[in-house]
Design a protein around this motif. Sequence first.
Motif, mmCIF file in Angstrom:
data_model
loop_
_atom_site.group_PDB
_atom_site.id
_atom_site.type_symbol
_atom_site.label_atom_id
_atom_site.label_comp_id
_atom_site.label_asym_id
_atom_site.label_seq_id
_atom_site.Cartn_x
_atom_site.Cartn_y
_atom_site.Cartn_z
ATOM 1 N N THR A 15 6.574 10.139 -11.671
ATOM 2 C CA THR A 15 7.076 9.057 -10.820
ATOM 3 C C THR A 15 6.010 7.987 -10.654
ATOM 4 O O THR A 15 4.816 8.309 -10.612
ATOM 5 C CB THR A 15 7.399 9.605 -9.405
ATOM 6 O OG1 THR A 15 8.212 10.758 -9.531
ATOM 7 C CG2 THR A 15 8.101 8.577 -8.542
ATOM 8 N N ALA A 16 6.442 6.754 -10.549
ATOM 9 C CA ALA A 16 5.522 5.681 -10.156
ATOM 10 C C ALA A 16 6.194 4.867 -9.056
ATOM 11 O O ALA A 16 7.383 4.555 -9.147
ATOM 12 C CB ALA A 16 5.190 4.790 -11.347
ATOM 13 N N LEU A 17 5.444 4.577 -8.006
ATOM 14 C CA LEU A 17 5.971 3.792 -6.887
ATOM 15 C C LEU A 17 5.055 2.605 -6.641
ATOM 16 O O LEU A 17 3.830 2.730 -6.773
ATOM 17 C CB LEU A 17 6.025 4.631 -5.598
ATOM 18 C CG LEU A 17 6.785 5.946 -5.602
ATOM 19 C CD1 LEU A 17 6.589 6.661 -4.265
ATOM 20 C CD2 LEU A 17 8.266 5.704 -5.851
ATOM 21 N N LEU A 18 5.644 1.499 -6.253
ATOM 22 C CA LEU A 18 4.867 0.348 -5.807
ATOM 23 C C LEU A 18 5.185 0.143 -4.335
ATOM 24 O O LEU A 18 6.356 0.009 -3.970
ATOM 25 C CB LEU A 18 5.242 -0.899 -6.624
ATOM 26 C CG LEU A 18 4.423 -2.156 -6.324
ATOM 27 C CD1 LEU A 18 2.963 -1.977 -6.739
ATOM 28 C CD2 LEU A 18 5.017 -3.370 -7.037
ATOM 29 N N ILE A 19 4.156 0.158 -3.492
ATOM 30 C CA ILE A 19 4.386 0.032 -2.044
ATOM 31 C C ILE A 19 3.503 -1.085 -1.484
ATOM 32 O O ILE A 19 2.498 -1.450 -2.094
ATOM 33 C CB ILE A 19 4.099 1.353 -1.287
ATOM 34 C CG1 ILE A 19 2.610 1.692 -1.330
ATOM 35 C CG2 ILE A 19 4.918 2.491 -1.864
ATOM 36 C CD1 ILE A 19 2.220 2.856 -0.431
ATOM 37 N N THR A 20 3.883 -1.605 -0.326
ATOM 38 C CA THR A 20 3.034 -2.614 0.304
ATOM 39 C C THR A 20 1.941 -1.912 1.103
ATOM 40 O O THR A 20 2.050 -0.729 1.424
ATOM 41 C CB THR A 20 3.829 -3.512 1.275
ATOM 42 O OG1 THR A 20 4.314 -2.691 2.353
ATOM 43 C CG2 THR A 20 4.995 -4.168 0.573
ATOM 44 N N ARG A 21 0.922 -2.674 1.467
ATOM 45 C CA ARG A 21 -0.198 -2.114 2.215
ATOM 46 C C ARG A 21 0.251 -1.569 3.566
ATOM 47 O O ARG A 21 -0.320 -0.627 4.094
ATOM 48 C CB ARG A 21 -1.245 -3.221 2.430
ATOM 49 C CG ARG A 21 -2.568 -2.733 2.876
ATOM 50 C CD ARG A 21 -3.521 -3.879 3.057
ATOM 51 N NE ARG A 21 -3.123 -4.715 4.184
ATOM 52 C CZ ARG A 21 -3.862 -5.700 4.686
ATOM 53 N NH1 ARG A 21 -5.005 -5.993 4.124
ATOM 54 N NH2 ARG A 21 -3.446 -6.412 5.698
ATOM 55 N N ASP A 22 1.332 -2.153 4.130
ATOM 56 C CA ASP A 22 1.784 -1.651 5.424
ATOM 57 C C ASP A 22 2.962 -0.678 5.315
ATOM 58 O O ASP A 22 3.646 -0.422 6.294
ATOM 59 C CB ASP A 22 2.089 -2.799 6.400
ATOM 60 C CG ASP A 22 2.931 -3.889 5.781
ATOM 61 O OD1 ASP A 22 3.160 -3.818 4.566
ATOM 62 O OD2 ASP A 22 3.361 -4.798 6.505
ATOM 63 N N GLU B 258 10.335 1.416 -7.673
ATOM 64 C CA GLU B 258 10.059 2.782 -8.125
ATOM 65 C C GLU B 258 10.478 2.946 -9.575
ATOM 66 O O GLU B 258 11.370 2.235 -10.068
ATOM 67 C CB GLU B 258 10.798 3.789 -7.234
ATOM 68 C CG GLU B 258 12.300 3.555 -7.176
ATOM 69 C CD GLU B 258 12.988 4.370 -6.096
ATOM 70 O OE1 GLU B 258 12.499 4.397 -4.961
ATOM 71 O OE2 GLU B 258 14.019 4.971 -6.416
ATOM 72 N N GLY B 259 9.822 3.875 -10.253
ATOM 73 C CA GLY B 259 10.163 4.173 -11.634
ATOM 74 C C GLY B 259 10.053 5.659 -11.889
ATOM 75 O O GLY B 259 9.327 6.370 -11.188
ATOM 76 N N GLY B 260 10.791 6.158 -12.890
ATOM 77 C CA GLY B 260 10.766 7.584 -13.201
ATOM 78 C C GLY B 260 11.688 8.366 -12.295
ATOM 79 O O GLY B 260 12.603 7.821 -11.671
ATOM 80 N N GLU B 261 11.431 9.663 -12.199
ATOM 81 C CA GLU B 261 12.266 10.555 -11.400
ATOM 82 C C GLU B 261 11.889 10.430 -9.915
ATOM 83 O O GLU B 261 10.715 10.555 -9.570
ATOM 84 C CB GLU B 261 12.035 12.000 -11.888
ATOM 85 C CG GLU B 261 12.660 13.059 -11.043
ATOM 86 C CD GLU B 261 14.182 12.966 -11.038
ATOM 87 O OE1 GLU B 261 14.764 12.804 -12.116
ATOM 88 O OE2 GLU B 261 14.765 13.056 -9.948
ATOM 89 N N THR B 262 12.869 10.148 -9.056
ATOM 90 C CA THR B 262 12.543 10.030 -7.624
ATOM 91 C C THR B 262 13.438 10.907 -6.753
ATOM 92 O O THR B 262 13.260 10.951 -5.542
ATOM 93 C CB THR B 262 12.690 8.568 -7.140
ATOM 94 O OG1 THR B 262 13.996 8.105 -7.488
ATOM 95 C CG2 THR B 262 11.647 7.665 -7.740
#
Lengths: 217, 193
Positions: free
Chosen positions: A83-90, A96-100
Motif C-alpha cells: 500500500t502507498a498513502l499520501l497524507i497531509t501533515r495534519d 491512496e494506491g495498492g491494496e487498502t
Amino acid sequence: MTLVMQVRLSRYLRLYDSASKPPTGPAPAPVLTKVRKSWGMSALAISKHMLRSSITNELNETDQKRQPKEVLSDLVVSCGAMTALLITRDGHLMSEGGETGYLDTTAMAALVAGMFSATREVARIVGEQQFSILLQQGEKRHIHISLVLGSAMLIVVFEDYQRIGLVRHQARKAGLTLAELLRKETEMTKPELAPELSMPAFKEYALDLIDRIFKPN
Amino acid sequence: MPYISYHDKVIAFKIVYYGPGLSGKTTNLTYIFNHLPEELRGDMLTLNTSDERTLFFDFFPLDIGRIEGYAVRFNMYTVPGQVYYEASRRLILDGADGVAFVADSQPFRLEENIDSFQSMQKNLGHYGVDWKGLPIVLQYNKRDCPNPIRIGTLEQRLDLDGIPVTDAVAIQGLGVMETIHTLTRDVIVRFKL
C-alpha cells in the motif's frame, strides 16, 4: 509513546492476506540529478533552487500529467509494496494506491501524522530540523514514511524487508513527482480547480446538515 | 484552512477539543460518537495511558454528507489535558479549523482553566494562527458540581469578549451537542476557499 502508536499501527495492518500481494516489478535504473551552483544566492535560495532543479530534472512530461493516485499505484508495483498513502501533515488522507481494504486509512493517516509530528519534535530536541524519513520495522510488515514538500507525507507499507533499499529509492522518486503535482495544485486558483463550487449554496446545505445532525431535541 | 481535494472532491475540517486535564474532553467526544448514526462516523481511535487518561489523542471522522459534489468531513480530535503533554497538544492543534475549549467549572480548577486557555493561545501562535480569527466555543463543563464558577468568569479573566459560550454536564450529555453544533456552524460560516 511511539511504542504504543506502533502497536496501534500494527493493529491496522494485521488483516492483510499475504497471498494477494501485488506483483513486483524490476528495479529501475538509478536516476542522476545535476544541480548547477548559483553564485550570489543565499543558502536558502540555493537550497530551494536545488530542490526545484532536482524535481524538474527528474520528471518527464508524462509524470507531470499524472494524478497522485496513479503515482502511488505505480510506486506499489515498482517496489512490491502492499500500500502507498499520501497524507497531509495534519492527518488528512489525500490519496491512496495498492491494496487498502485491510486497513482503516483514515485512522492510519491521523496516527502517522501524529507520529511524524512527534518525531519532528524529537529531532528538534537533538538539534535537527526534522527527520525526513521514518522506518517502522515489524515482524512481517514494515512502514516507510517520507516527507513530501514538508506539508505532506508518503507512507509505504511493505512486507519483504530485503526490499527496503528498493522501497526507499522508489519512494524518493515518487516523492519528487508528488511534490511537483502538489506544487502545481497549490499554484492553481480556486476557479480553475472548482468552477462548479458555489460558496453560498455550499454553506446553506452544510449548515442545514449540521442543524439536522447536531441540533439538540 | 480545511483540507480540500479538488480532484477527489473532499473537504475535511479539523475540530479539536482542548482544555485542562479531566475537564471532560474525551467525555464530550465519546458522547457525540455514541449519539451519531453509525453510517456517518468512522471508528473511534483512542490512545490512552494504563489509567485511561488520554496519552496522545482521541479521534474519529464524521462524514456529514455530500454537498455540491464534495464529501464533507469533520475530523474530531481531543488533546491530552495533563500539563506534561504540552508538546502533544501543540502538535494536534496543527491545522485546526475550530476549537471547543472544555473548561472545568469546579472552583479550585479556575487557574488551570486559565493556564490551559493561555497555552492554547500560545500553541496556535506557534503555527502563526491568531486565536481571535479561529472559531472557538467555550464550554463550561461540570455545571452539576458544588458552587460552580460563575459563567462569565473566564471571559472576564481572559478578555474573551464575544466568545460563544455553552454550559454542560458532559457525562450526562447535557450541552455536548449544543457545543459541537455551535462550533461546526461557526466553522462553516467562516469557511473561505
